[in-house]
Design an enzyme around this catalytic site. Sequence first.
Site: not given
Length: 572
Positions: A127-128, A475
């Site tokens: 994940c990020d 994002s």
Amino acid sequence: MKRWDKSKLPSRHVTEGASRAPHRSYYYAMGLTEDEINQPFIGVATCWNEAAPCNIALSRQAQAVKVGVKAEGGTPREFTTITVTDGIAMGHQGMKSSLVSRDVITDSVELTMRGHSYDALVGLAGCDKSLPGMMMAMVRLNVPSVFMYGGSILPGKFHGKDVTVQDVFEAVGKHAAGGMSDEDLHELECVACPSAGACGGQFTANTMACVSEALGLALPGSAGAPAPYESRDEYAVASGKAVMKLIEMNLRPRDIVTLKALENAATVVAASGGSTNAALHLPAIAHEAGIQFDLHDVAAIFKKTPYIADLKPAGKYVAKDLFEIGGVPVLMKALLDGGFLHGDCITVTGKSLAENLKDVVFPKNQDVVRPTSNPLSPTGGVVGLKGNLATQGAIVKVAGMKVLQFQGPARVFDCEEDAFEAVEKRNYKEGEVLVIRYEGPRGGPGMREMLSTTAALYGQGAGDKVALITDGRFSGATRGFCVGHVGPEAAVGGPIGLLRDGDIITMDADKGILRVELSDEELAKRRKEWKPRKHDFQSGALWKFAQLVGDAEKGAVTHPGAEAETHIYADI
């Protein structure tokens, strides 16, 4: 069984000598044999949890890593840490937890490794924030380490087209504007994310996965295969074997993560049209190694790098398409052949980057990645900006943008919720610059991403008709003229905190300019009138983060870093 000399390995503190009999008794309780206790202990860290699809396949891959460790005479010790998943945290107060989780991941891996004296680390993340968090832990601990990405999600299919979660976010705006029915929105949300894995475009997770290979912390090709593919398990076994070789070679992360390697990583981000969040995470990784590499250094690399990978959100393709033409090694081969990478950087294979890429053949009859002689644009997909509105700099993704200049009156919001409400109600005018402030590392606190707002604008067809600036983040799935990381942030009296509705803001991604058309005297006058704004988090983890965190320009780090070290964990 190979006999290991543990006299210089951290695990000697928990396994060697009569005084460690109590410690060994715990390992016998977990079924370890005497031979296994006498072997190096390898931390196998994952961010497995049931929070989101990006993490759900990590436990399976960790089991394969352990097979590789055991095959080469090591004793794997699996443990997990947290993840805050941006897609689910997005658009509400939960997003304040996202950047904070990066440091919690790094800290928790450090504490687990220190507390149990593990000798090496294989870290799996999907994940990020878990990708940079895990890599930061490796560099901080400086034990032999191999990083492995958990893999991307498969693309969804909607009305015959490949779709990602980005399409769902943008569909919310389209639906609000009357351009999509309830039934179509529901169908899209049901098909957009059809498997385990991280968001499929060149958003933050896949950007940082590319970074892991470019830095040399991951095995070549390991970032490519989607999460459901069993070939990921083969890379996991190989990663477990590789970390054992690194112990024998005493090759450590700080031998690998050098200034040149960081420049390689920034080059790959720019060439792939990657996430602006890399400009936050690369300085933070550098900080763990004691290397000065801030937003401006990243931006300088971006400026001279051609944009050659046609990936979403600006382009046509998803991570699976890149994998099918050969993965990150193909992208890096094109850059190396074009003279844009340092080929002499050492990697976890024990070989240089150039040696790793020696046999990679750039594939023809495909347009996912272009040669550097025929780029999508001559400069990178991400650009740094600076000016009287951002003396510490700011960052914008220009991949796919046709107009690189924008000037308009400010429309000021003091939080994302107010901005989103205005967008949802279409309470804005074409040509405006929407300003979302008090969302920086300290002011938010937590430096939220703004995908819900930017995606809603695109869904309404206004993505190229207004611009946004924020001291928060955007994002990796954001597109359009959206400037993030504006520093100094509003919470410390930065110029963005002095703006008023109607102030004229000028942005020029060609010249790297972000300014407000106000005199120095007017800004000074407003600064005297400015008063600090108190946020709502006066206790707990977010309060703690706000006390410790530094500027986005330097990676929003929370401790002094390697420059202040008096010892390194690996040498205990």
